[in-house]
Design a protein around this motif. Structure first.
Motif, PDB file in Angstrom:
ATOM      1  N   GLU A  15       0.825  -1.207   0.000  1.00  0.00           N
ATOM      2  CA  GLU A  15       0.000   0.000   0.000  1.00  0.00           C
ATOM      3  C   GLU A  15       0.861   1.260   0.000  1.00  0.00           C
ATOM      4  OE1 GLU A  15      -3.621   2.108   2.546  1.00  0.00           O
ATOM      5  OE2 GLU A  15      -2.812   0.189   3.218  1.00  0.00           O
ATOM      6  N   GLY A  16       1.899   1.267   0.820  1.00  0.00           N
ATOM      7  CA  GLY A  16       2.770   2.440   0.881  1.00  0.00           C
ATOM      8  C   GLY A  16       3.455   2.728  -0.441  1.00  0.00           C
ATOM      9  N   ALA A  17       3.929   1.686  -1.111  1.00  0.00           N
ATOM     10  CA  ALA A  17       4.585   1.884  -2.407  1.00  0.00           C
ATOM     11  C   ALA A  17       3.589   2.319  -3.470  1.00  0.00           C
ATOM     12  CB  ALA A  17       5.300   0.602  -2.836  1.00  0.00           C
ATOM     13  N   VAL A  18       2.372   1.766  -3.440  1.00  0.00           N
ATOM     14  CA  VAL A  18       1.347   2.213  -4.385  1.00  0.00           C
ATOM     15  C   VAL A  18       1.048   3.685  -4.150  1.00  0.00           C
ATOM     16  CG1 VAL A  18      -1.070   1.967  -5.108  1.00  0.00           C
ATOM     17  CG2 VAL A  18       0.332  -0.076  -4.742  1.00  0.00           C
ATOM     18  N   HIS A  19       0.887   4.082  -2.893  1.00  0.00           N
ATOM     19  CA  HIS A  19       0.670   5.499  -2.593  1.00  0.00           C
ATOM     20  C   HIS A  19       1.808   6.353  -3.148  1.00  0.00           C
ATOM     21  CE1 HIS A  19      -2.061   4.768   1.185  1.00  0.00           C
ATOM     22  NE2 HIS A  19      -2.755   4.737   0.056  1.00  0.00           N
ATOM     23  N   SER A  20       3.035   5.928  -2.879  1.00  0.00           N
ATOM     24  CA  SER A  20       4.201   6.692  -3.309  1.00  0.00           C
ATOM     25  C   SER A  20       4.265   6.832  -4.824  1.00  0.00           C
ATOM     26  CB  SER A  20       5.476   6.025  -2.789  1.00  0.00           C
ATOM     27  OG  SER A  20       6.625   6.686  -3.270  1.00  0.00           O
ATOM     28  N   ARG A  74      -7.413  -7.807  -5.306  1.00  0.00           N
ATOM     29  CA  ARG A  74      -6.163  -7.035  -5.300  1.00  0.00           C
ATOM     30  C   ARG A  74      -6.294  -5.794  -6.170  1.00  0.00           C
ATOM     31  NH1 ARG A  74      -0.668  -9.166  -5.147  1.00  0.00           N
ATOM     32  NH2 ARG A  74      -1.585 -10.626  -3.682  1.00  0.00           N
ATOM     33  N   ALA A  75      -6.976  -5.917  -7.300  1.00  0.00           N
ATOM     34  CA  ALA A  75      -7.172  -4.768  -8.188  1.00  0.00           C
ATOM     35  C   ALA A  75      -8.027  -3.699  -7.513  1.00  0.00           C
ATOM     36  CB  ALA A  75      -7.808  -5.216  -9.498  1.00  0.00           C
ATOM     37  N   VAL A  76      -9.069  -4.124  -6.825  1.00  0.00           N
ATOM     38  CA  VAL A  76      -9.925  -3.166  -6.118  1.00  0.00           C
ATOM     39  C   VAL A  76      -9.131  -2.460  -5.020  1.00  0.00           C
ATOM     40  CG1 VAL A  76     -11.956  -2.930  -4.625  1.00  0.00           C
ATOM     41  CG2 VAL A  76     -12.072  -4.363  -6.680  1.00  0.00           C
ATOM     42  N   ALA A  77      -8.334  -3.217  -4.281  1.00  0.00           N
ATOM     43  CA  ALA A  77      -7.492  -2.608  -3.248  1.00  0.00           C
ATOM     44  C   ALA A  77      -6.547  -1.583  -3.867  1.00  0.00           C
ATOM     45  CB  ALA A  77      -6.704  -3.680  -2.504  1.00  0.00           C
ATOM     46  N   ALA A  78      -5.915  -1.948  -4.981  1.00  0.00           N
ATOM     47  CA  ALA A  78      -4.988  -1.036  -5.651  1.00  0.00           C
ATOM     48  C   ALA A  78      -5.692   0.237  -6.093  1.00  0.00           C
ATOM     49  CB  ALA A  78      -4.343  -1.725  -6.847  1.00  0.00           C
ATOM     50  N   LYS A  79      -6.886   0.088  -6.637  1.00  0.00           N
ATOM     51  CA  LYS A  79      -7.654   1.267  -7.076  1.00  0.00           C
ATOM     52  C   LYS A  79      -7.936   2.185  -5.890  1.00  0.00           C
ATOM     53  CE  LYS A  79     -11.846   2.583  -9.588  1.00  0.00           C
ATOM     54  NZ  LYS A  79     -12.447   3.437  -8.559  1.00  0.00           N
ATOM     55  N   THR A  80      -8.296   1.619  -4.745  1.00  0.00           N
ATOM     56  CA  THR A  80      -8.570   2.468  -3.579  1.00  0.00           C
ATOM     57  C   THR A  80      -7.291   3.134  -3.079  1.00  0.00           C
ATOM     58  OG1 THR A  80      -8.375   0.671  -1.959  1.00  0.00           O
ATOM     59  CG2 THR A  80     -10.558   1.072  -2.895  1.00  0.00           C
ATOM     60  N   TRP A  81      -6.156   2.430  -3.142  1.00  0.00           N
ATOM     61  CA  TRP A  81      -4.889   3.030  -2.713  1.00  0.00           C
ATOM     62  C   TRP A  81      -4.504   4.182  -3.628  1.00  0.00           C
ATOM     63  CZ3 TRP A  81      -2.122  -2.341  -2.237  1.00  0.00           C
ATOM     64  CH2 TRP A  81      -2.612  -3.010  -1.105  1.00  0.00           C
ATOM     65  N   ILE A  82      -4.752   4.020  -4.925  1.00  0.00           N
ATOM     66  CA  ILE A  82      -4.485   5.097  -5.873  1.00  0.00           C
ATOM     67  C   ILE A  82      -5.394   6.284  -5.565  1.00  0.00           C
ATOM     68  CG2 ILE A  82      -4.711   5.768  -8.303  1.00  0.00           C
ATOM     69  CD1 ILE A  82      -3.783   2.801  -8.938  1.00  0.00           C
ATOM     70  N   GLU A  83      -6.647   6.006  -5.308  1.00  0.00           N
ATOM     71  CA  GLU A  83      -7.605   7.080  -5.014  1.00  0.00           C
ATOM     72  C   GLU A  83      -7.274   7.793  -3.711  1.00  0.00           C
ATOM     73  OE1 GLU A  83     -11.251   4.900  -5.333  1.00  0.00           O
ATOM     74  OE2 GLU A  83     -11.368   5.233  -7.510  1.00  0.00           O
ATOM     75  N   ASP A  84      -6.622   7.110  -2.774  1.00  0.00           N
ATOM     76  CA  ASP A  84      -6.213   7.751  -1.513  1.00  0.00           C
ATOM     77  C   ASP A  84      -5.378   8.994  -1.761  1.00  0.00           C
ATOM     78  OD1 ASP A  84      -7.392   5.759   0.043  1.00  0.00           O
ATOM     79  OD2 ASP A  84      -5.502   4.721   0.458  1.00  0.00           O
ATOM     80  N   VAL A  85      -4.536   8.958  -2.780  1.00  0.00           N
ATOM     81  CA  VAL A  85      -3.625  10.091  -3.008  1.00  0.00           C
ATOM     82  C   VAL A  85      -4.188  11.100  -4.007  1.00  0.00           C
ATOM     83  CG1 VAL A  85      -1.612   8.705  -2.410  1.00  0.00           C
ATOM     84  CG2 VAL A  85      -2.252   8.944  -4.806  1.00  0.00           C
ATOM     85  N   GLN A  86      -5.343  10.847  -4.556  1.00  0.00           N
ATOM     86  CA  GLN A  86      -5.958  11.772  -5.507  1.00  0.00           C
ATOM     87  C   GLN A  86      -6.750  12.856  -4.791  1.00  0.00           C
ATOM     88  OE1 GLN A  86      -7.507   8.391  -8.137  1.00  0.00           O
ATOM     89  NE2 GLN A  86      -7.256  10.105  -9.542  1.00  0.00           N
ATOM     90  N   THR A  87      -7.024  12.668  -3.527  1.00  0.00           N
ATOM     91  CA  THR A  87      -7.840  13.651  -2.803  1.00  0.00           C
ATOM     92  C   THR A  87      -7.023  14.529  -1.907  1.00  0.00           C
ATOM     93  OG1 THR A  87      -8.293  12.019  -1.077  1.00  0.00           O
ATOM     94  CG2 THR A  87      -9.913  12.226  -2.844  1.00  0.00           C
TER      95      THR A  87
END
Length: 103
Positions: A55-60, A90-103
């Motif tokens: 999650e941290g790396a996806v955010h980064s 896993r794809a849904v989790a990744a999408k939410t992690w990406i969306e975490d940094v869009q806001t």
């Protein structure tokens, strides 16, 4: 440079500058080892982070991609592409992690 890094990675970089320097040098060498564009390298790193369930790396990598002008739709497509090899959850989790940094 290390002061702008969030969380534990920034802490480690400040506490162990020799380790951070070696890590940075390795990163630069791997980035220069082939013909991929900066955009392609960023998207590959995002995909690898998704595959590792980090999650941290996806955010980064998502944060950095957005700051580099990569459109959010491209980041979402990387998450969607993970459905086949990694599974829908896993794809849904990744999408939410990406969306975490869009806001």
């Amino acid at each position: 440079m290390t002061r702008s890094m969030p969380g534990a990675a920034g802490d480690l970089a400040e506490q162990q500058p020799d380790i951070w320097s070696a890590y940075s040098t390795l990163g630069a060498a791997t980035a220069a080892a082939g013909p991929l564009s900066d955009r392609e390298k960023r998207l590959v790193k995002l995909a690898l982070s998704i595959g590792a369930s980090s999650e941290g790396a996806v955010h980064s990598h998502a944060r950095r991609a957005l700051s580099e002008g990569i459109e959010p739709e491209a980041l979402h497509q990387v998450a969607f592409l993970s459905i086949g090899p990694l599974g829908f959850p896993r794809a849904v989790a990744a999408k939410t992690w990406i969306e975490d940094v869009q806001t």
